[in-house]
Design a protein around this motif. Structure first.
Motif, PDB file in Angstrom:
ATOM      1  N   MET A 150      62.228  53.968  68.833  1.00  0.00           N
ATOM      2  CA  MET A 150      62.698  55.007  69.725  1.00  0.00           C
ATOM      3  C   MET A 150      61.809  55.028  70.956  1.00  0.00           C
ATOM      4  SD  MET A 150      65.110  56.850  69.740  1.00  0.00           S
ATOM      5  CE  MET A 150      65.948  58.239  70.192  1.00  0.00           C
ATOM      6  N   ALA A 151      62.410  55.276  72.097  1.00  0.00           N
ATOM      7  CA  ALA A 151      61.664  55.336  73.347  1.00  0.00           C
ATOM      8  C   ALA A 151      62.229  56.454  74.221  1.00  0.00           C
ATOM      9  CB  ALA A 151      61.754  54.008  74.082  1.00  0.00           C
ATOM     10  N   GLY A 152      61.369  57.060  75.004  1.00  0.00           N
ATOM     11  CA  GLY A 152      61.785  58.099  75.927  1.00  0.00           C
ATOM     12  C   GLY A 152      61.467  57.702  77.352  1.00  0.00           C
ATOM     13  N   LEU A 153      62.367  58.046  78.253  1.00  0.00           N
ATOM     14  CA  LEU A 153      62.210  57.692  79.660  1.00  0.00           C
ATOM     15  C   LEU A 153      62.520  58.914  80.511  1.00  0.00           C
ATOM     16  CD1 LEU A 153      61.680  55.359  81.637  1.00  0.00           C
ATOM     17  CD2 LEU A 153      64.098  54.805  81.502  1.00  0.00           C
ATOM     18  N   LEU A 185      61.624  49.249  82.281  1.00  0.00           N
ATOM     19  CA  LEU A 185      61.500  49.890  80.971  1.00  0.00           C
ATOM     20  C   LEU A 185      62.836  49.929  80.241  1.00  0.00           C
ATOM     21  CD1 LEU A 185      59.036  52.768  81.850  1.00  0.00           C
ATOM     22  CD2 LEU A 185      58.596  50.798  80.358  1.00  0.00           C
ATOM     23  N   ARG A 186      63.930  50.192  80.958  1.00  0.00           N
ATOM     24  CA  ARG A 186      65.259  50.159  80.333  1.00  0.00           C
ATOM     25  C   ARG A 186      65.545  48.780  79.739  1.00  0.00           C
ATOM     26  NH1 ARG A 186      66.895  52.995  85.048  1.00  0.00           N
ATOM     27  NH2 ARG A 186      67.297  55.156  84.520  1.00  0.00           N
ATOM     28  N   GLN A 187      65.222  47.739  80.503  1.00  0.00           N
ATOM     29  CA  GLN A 187      65.447  46.380  80.019  1.00  0.00           C
ATOM     30  C   GLN A 187      64.586  46.081  78.797  1.00  0.00           C
ATOM     31  OE1 GLN A 187      65.093  43.557  83.239  1.00  0.00           O
ATOM     32  NE2 GLN A 187      66.435  44.756  84.557  1.00  0.00           N
ATOM     33  N   ALA A 188      63.350  46.538  78.798  1.00  0.00           N
ATOM     34  CA  ALA A 188      62.460  46.322  77.653  1.00  0.00           C
ATOM     35  C   ALA A 188      62.970  47.075  76.423  1.00  0.00           C
ATOM     36  CB  ALA A 188      61.044  46.763  77.995  1.00  0.00           C
ATOM     37  N   ILE A 189      63.439  48.278  76.628  1.00  0.00           N
ATOM     38  CA  ILE A 189      63.986  49.065  75.515  1.00  0.00           C
ATOM     39  C   ILE A 189      65.203  48.358  74.927  1.00  0.00           C
ATOM     40  CG2 ILE A 189      65.186  51.223  74.961  1.00  0.00           C
ATOM     41  CD1 ILE A 189      63.272  52.561  77.065  1.00  0.00           C
ATOM     42  N   GLY A 209      66.004  45.149  75.268  1.00  0.00           N
ATOM     43  CA  GLY A 209      65.594  43.858  74.727  1.00  0.00           C
ATOM     44  C   GLY A 209      64.890  43.976  73.390  1.00  0.00           C
ATOM     45  N   GLY A 210      64.212  45.083  73.191  1.00  0.00           N
ATOM     46  CA  GLY A 210      63.525  45.318  71.922  1.00  0.00           C
ATOM     47  C   GLY A 210      64.421  45.976  70.894  1.00  0.00           C
ATOM     48  N   ARG A 211      65.675  46.144  71.271  1.00  0.00           N
ATOM     49  CA  ARG A 211      66.678  46.769  70.403  1.00  0.00           C
ATOM     50  C   ARG A 211      66.246  48.164  69.933  1.00  0.00           C
ATOM     51  NH1 ARG A 211      66.950  41.283  68.183  1.00  0.00           N
ATOM     52  NH2 ARG A 211      68.767  40.287  69.109  1.00  0.00           N
ATOM     53  N   LEU A 212      65.613  48.872  70.852  1.00  0.00           N
ATOM     54  CA  LEU A 212      65.206  50.244  70.575  1.00  0.00           C
ATOM     55  C   LEU A 212      66.280  51.203  71.055  1.00  0.00           C
ATOM     56  CD1 LEU A 212      61.532  50.067  71.869  1.00  0.00           C
ATOM     57  CD2 LEU A 212      62.279  50.040  69.490  1.00  0.00           C
ATOM     58  N   ARG A 213      66.309  52.362  70.463  1.00  0.00           N
ATOM     59  CA  ARG A 213      67.166  53.414  70.993  1.00  0.00           C
ATOM     60  C   ARG A 213      66.356  54.158  72.039  1.00  0.00           C
ATOM     61  NH1 ARG A 213      68.883  57.266  66.760  1.00  0.00           N
ATOM     62  NH2 ARG A 213      66.851  56.808  65.940  1.00  0.00           N
ATOM     63  N   GLY A 214      66.979  54.451  73.147  1.00  0.00           N
ATOM     64  CA  GLY A 214      66.277  55.123  74.227  1.00  0.00           C
ATOM     65  C   GLY A 214      66.886  56.466  74.551  1.00  0.00           C
ATOM     66  N   VAL A 215      66.032  57.401  74.918  1.00  0.00           N
ATOM     67  CA  VAL A 215      66.453  58.720  75.372  1.00  0.00           C
ATOM     68  C   VAL A 215      66.001  58.850  76.815  1.00  0.00           C
ATOM     69  CG1 VAL A 215      66.067  61.191  75.106  1.00  0.00           C
ATOM     70  CG2 VAL A 215      66.284  59.759  73.095  1.00  0.00           C
TER      71      VAL A 215
END
Length: 103
Positions: free
Chosen positions: A1-4, A37-41, A43-49
């Motif tokens: 999970m990642a937050g932006l 950061l969006r691309q990294a999220i 690419g890492g197959r993370l869910r982003g908020v």
């Protein structure tokens, strides 16, 4: 999970206008970092908020089911435990991370 945390400003103008304004150059730089950061999220197959800065307090209160003033106190207290720097940037990043973890 990642937050932006998203900028609250208006969309950027054409490149010529950006290059003519020191402030707009910095705003564009922020957008580049967010895009990376969006691309990294992704690419890492993370869910982003993603949360717009102007909506952060209301969004956090809704998602975390706590009053905004309680969240502000808690995040400020983390800074006392963690030590400096604990500026508004770190507080906002911590709140977005908390939202991401809760989502």
């Amino acid at each position: 999970m990642a937050g932006l945390l998203l900028a609250s400003g208006r969309p950027l103008p054409a490149l010529e206008k950006i290059l003519a304004s020191h402030a707009l150059v910095h705003a564009a730089e922020g957008e580049i970092y967010r895009d990376v950061l969006r691309q990294a999220i992704a690419g890492g197959r993370l869910r982003g908020v993603e949360v717009a800065e102007r909506d952060l307090d209301d969004h956090a209160a809704r998602v975390l089911r706590r009053p905004a003033d309680d969240l502000t106190r808690r995040v400020s207290a983390w800074g006392k435990a963690l030590g400096p720097p604990w500026t508004q940037d770190e507080k906002r990043a911590a709140l977005v991370a908390w939202i991401a973890l809760a989502t």
